[in-house]
Design a protein around this motif. Structure first.
Motif, PDB file in Angstrom:
ATOM      1  N   LEU A 158      39.827  69.456  28.962  1.00 13.13           N
ATOM      2  CA  LEU A 158      39.520  70.837  29.340  1.00 13.13           C
ATOM      3  C   LEU A 158      39.087  70.934  30.803  1.00 13.13           C
ATOM      4  O   LEU A 158      39.460  71.879  31.499  1.00 13.13           O
ATOM      5  N   ARG A 159      38.311  69.977  31.271  1.00 13.13           N
ATOM      6  CA  ARG A 159      37.908  69.945  32.687  1.00 13.13           C
ATOM      7  C   ARG A 159      39.126  69.756  33.583  1.00 13.13           C
ATOM      8  O   ARG A 159      39.318  70.474  34.562  1.00 13.13           O
ATOM      9  N   GLU A 160      39.961  68.758  33.237  1.00 11.05           N
ATOM     10  CA  GLU A 160      41.119  68.425  34.058  1.00 11.05           C
ATOM     11  C   GLU A 160      42.137  69.560  34.110  1.00 11.05           C
ATOM     12  O   GLU A 160      42.641  69.897  35.180  1.00 11.05           O
ATOM     13  N   GLU A 161      42.465  70.141  32.964  1.00  8.08           N
ATOM     14  CA  GLU A 161      43.578  71.087  32.871  1.00  8.08           C
ATOM     15  C   GLU A 161      43.216  72.539  33.146  1.00  8.08           C
ATOM     16  O   GLU A 161      44.036  73.283  33.677  1.00  8.08           O
ATOM     17  N   VAL A 162      42.015  72.967  32.746  1.00 10.87           N
ATOM     18  CA  VAL A 162      41.665  74.380  32.912  1.00 10.87           C
ATOM     19  C   VAL A 162      40.347  74.604  33.640  1.00 10.87           C
ATOM     20  O   VAL A 162      39.991  75.747  33.935  1.00 10.87           O
ATOM     21  N   ALA A 178      52.552  66.404  37.828  1.00 18.24           N
ATOM     22  CA  ALA A 178      52.871  65.061  37.332  1.00 18.24           C
ATOM     23  C   ALA A 178      52.698  64.999  35.814  1.00 18.24           C
ATOM     24  O   ALA A 178      53.348  64.193  35.145  1.00 18.24           O
ATOM     25  N   GLU A 179      51.829  65.843  35.279  1.00 17.30           N
ATOM     26  CA  GLU A 179      51.617  65.932  33.832  1.00 17.30           C
ATOM     27  C   GLU A 179      52.417  67.083  33.224  1.00 17.30           C
ATOM     28  O   GLU A 179      52.165  67.486  32.095  1.00 17.30           O
ATOM     29  N   ASN A 180      53.369  67.620  34.008  1.00 14.82           N
ATOM     30  CA  ASN A 180      54.283  68.684  33.577  1.00 14.82           C
ATOM     31  C   ASN A 180      53.629  70.040  33.389  1.00 14.82           C
ATOM     32  O   ASN A 180      54.256  70.963  32.872  1.00 14.82           O
ATOM     33  N   LEU A 181      52.369  70.203  33.792  1.00 12.62           N
ATOM     34  CA  LEU A 181      51.655  71.467  33.616  1.00 12.62           C
ATOM     35  C   LEU A 181      51.931  72.372  34.817  1.00 12.62           C
ATOM     36  O   LEU A 181      51.655  71.996  35.948  1.00 12.62           O
ATOM     37  N   HIS A 182      52.460  73.576  34.543  1.00 16.03           N
ATOM     38  CA  HIS A 182      52.876  74.481  35.615  1.00 16.03           C
ATOM     39  C   HIS A 182      52.177  75.831  35.621  1.00 16.03           C
ATOM     40  O   HIS A 182      52.276  76.550  36.612  1.00 16.03           O
ATOM     41  N   GLU A 183      51.519  76.191  34.540  1.00 13.17           N
ATOM     42  CA  GLU A 183      50.967  77.547  34.486  1.00 13.17           C
ATOM     43  C   GLU A 183      49.893  77.628  33.406  1.00 13.17           C
ATOM     44  O   GLU A 183      49.885  76.857  32.453  1.00 13.17           O
ATOM     45  N   HIS A 184      48.983  78.610  33.570  1.00  9.48           N
ATOM     46  CA  HIS A 184      47.958  78.948  32.578  1.00  9.48           C
ATOM     47  C   HIS A 184      48.122  80.425  32.251  1.00  9.48           C
ATOM     48  O   HIS A 184      48.470  81.214  33.128  1.00  9.48           O
ATOM     49  N   ARG A 185      47.830  80.779  31.010  1.00 12.65           N
ATOM     50  CA  ARG A 185      47.895  82.203  30.667  1.00 12.65           C
ATOM     51  C   ARG A 185      47.067  82.476  29.412  1.00 12.65           C
ATOM     52  O   ARG A 185      47.081  81.696  28.464  1.00 12.65           O
ATOM     53  N   TRP A 186      46.385  83.614  29.431  1.00 12.05           N
ATOM     54  CA  TRP A 186      45.709  84.128  28.245  1.00 12.05           C
ATOM     55  C   TRP A 186      46.709  85.004  27.489  1.00 12.05           C
ATOM     56  O   TRP A 186      47.353  85.866  28.081  1.00 12.05           O
ATOM     57  N   VAL A 205      41.262  77.620  22.606  1.00 10.41           N
ATOM     58  CA  VAL A 205      40.284  78.323  23.447  1.00 10.41           C
ATOM     59  C   VAL A 205      40.477  79.822  23.254  1.00 10.41           C
ATOM     60  O   VAL A 205      41.515  80.371  23.621  1.00 10.41           O
ATOM     61  N   LEU A 206      39.478  80.473  22.650  1.00 10.31           N
ATOM     62  CA  LEU A 206      39.516  81.911  22.404  1.00 10.31           C
ATOM     63  C   LEU A 206      38.403  82.598  23.175  1.00 10.31           C
ATOM     64  O   LEU A 206      37.253  82.140  23.169  1.00 10.31           O
ATOM     65  N   ASP A 207      38.764  83.734  23.828  1.00 11.03           N
ATOM     66  CA  ASP A 207      37.741  84.504  24.536  1.00 11.03           C
ATOM     67  C   ASP A 207      37.109  85.521  23.584  1.00 11.03           C
ATOM     68  O   ASP A 207      37.428  85.551  22.384  1.00 11.03           O
ATOM     69  N   GLU A 208      36.245  86.356  24.136  1.00 14.30           N
ATOM     70  CA  GLU A 208      35.507  87.329  23.322  1.00 14.30           C
ATOM     71  C   GLU A 208      36.411  88.390  22.693  1.00 14.30           C
ATOM     72  O   GLU A 208      36.007  89.078  21.749  1.00 14.30           O
ATOM     73  N   ASN A 209      37.648  88.531  23.182  1.00 12.84           N
ATOM     74  CA  ASN A 209      38.601  89.488  22.614  1.00 12.84           C
ATOM     75  C   ASN A 209      39.704  88.798  21.800  1.00 12.84           C
ATOM     76  O   ASN A 209      40.753  89.395  21.541  1.00 12.84           O
ATOM     77  N   ASP A 210      39.485  87.554  21.437  1.00  8.06           N
ATOM     78  CA  ASP A 210      40.423  86.755  20.641  1.00  8.06           C
ATOM     79  C   ASP A 210      41.743  86.492  21.350  1.00  8.06           C
ATOM     80  O   ASP A 210      42.777  86.309  20.705  1.00  8.06           O
ATOM     81  N   HIS A 211      41.723  86.469  22.689  1.00  8.06           N
ATOM     82  CA  HIS A 211      42.888  86.014  23.457  1.00  8.06           C
ATOM     83  C   HIS A 211      42.809  84.505  23.536  1.00  8.06           C
ATOM     84  O   HIS A 211      41.716  83.930  23.655  1.00  8.06           O
ATOM     85  N   VAL A 212      43.967  83.847  23.470  1.00  7.46           N
ATOM     86  CA  VAL A 212      44.017  82.391  23.472  1.00  7.46           C
ATOM     87  C   VAL A 212      44.544  81.902  24.819  1.00  7.46           C
ATOM     88  O   VAL A 212      45.500  82.451  25.360  1.00  7.46           O
ATOM     89  N   LEU A 213      43.904  80.879  25.368  1.00  2.75           N
ATOM     90  CA  LEU A 213      44.338  80.280  26.624  1.00  2.75           C
ATOM     91  C   LEU A 213      45.357  79.188  26.325  1.00  2.75           C
ATOM     92  O   LEU A 213      45.096  78.287  25.523  1.00  2.75           O
ATOM     93  N   MET A 214      46.517  79.292  26.973  1.00  3.79           N
ATOM     94  CA  MET A 214      47.571  78.293  26.786  1.00  3.79           C
ATOM     95  C   MET A 214      48.036  77.797  28.142  1.00  3.79           C
ATOM     96  O   MET A 214      47.840  78.458  29.170  1.00  3.79           O
TER      97      MET A 214
END
Length: 166
Positions: free
Chosen positions: A55-59, A115-123, A14-23
């Motif tokens: 993508l819906r579930e996680e972000v 439960a799915e071990n996901l703790h954070e989002h970041r660009w 997932v890349l935004d208009e400034n080429d930052h990637v969502l992880m």
């Protein structure tokens, strides 16, 4: 215990208009990893359907425009899931998703994400990833190299092949 071999999975670059990637940051007992959003393909799903669901579930990204296939990654590891099925790794197909920058708002609640071990989002920028000196790892380890290639050259005519063993 049943050995299922490699688990089929799909992830989004997932890349935004400034080429930052969502992880997303996955946390396990043995360490934490920054990975692209995505996950396992459920029975009856194709890659596109699974990627839209993940993508819906996680972000919280609904109706994403799925672009080209940028790389495949085979990641060898041992995992026994909640159903007692042992996996010896995962084969991921990664697709480009271009979007305007947004604040992640997952469909899953915090309890389900944990439960799915996901703790954070970041660009992230490619340079931030390349220069990261923290304790967390990136998957794949050299993701900044592949990101830079996609940002500079676009979707490859043939997806990159990445193989990683834990």
């Amino acid at each position: 215990m049943t050995d299922r071999g490699l688990r089929a999975a799909v992830r989004a670059l997932v890349l935004d208009e400034n080429d930052h990637v969502l992880m997303v940051r996955l946390v396990f007992g043995h360490g934490a990893y920054w990975v692209l959003p995505g996950g396992g393909i459920e029975p009856g799903e194709d890659e596109t359907t699974a990627l839209h669901r993940e993508l819906r579930e996680e972000v919280g990204l609904a109706d994403a425009r799925i672009g080209g296939h940028v790389w495949n990654r085979v990641h060898e590891f041992r995992l026994v899931d909640a159903d007692g099925i042992e996996w010896r790794g995962q084969r991921e197909s990664v697709f480009l998703v271009r979007t305007a920058r947004f604040d992640p708002d997952p469909a899953f609640d915090t309890e389900r994400l944990r439960a799915e071990n996901l703790h954070e989002h970041r660009w992230w920028t490619v340079d931030e990833i390349a220069g990261y000196a923290g304790n967390d790892l990136f998957a794949p380890r050299d993701i900044h190299v592949h990101l830079r290639a996609v940002v500079e050259n676009g979707v490859p005519s043939v997806p990159f092949e990445i193989h990683q063993v834990n």
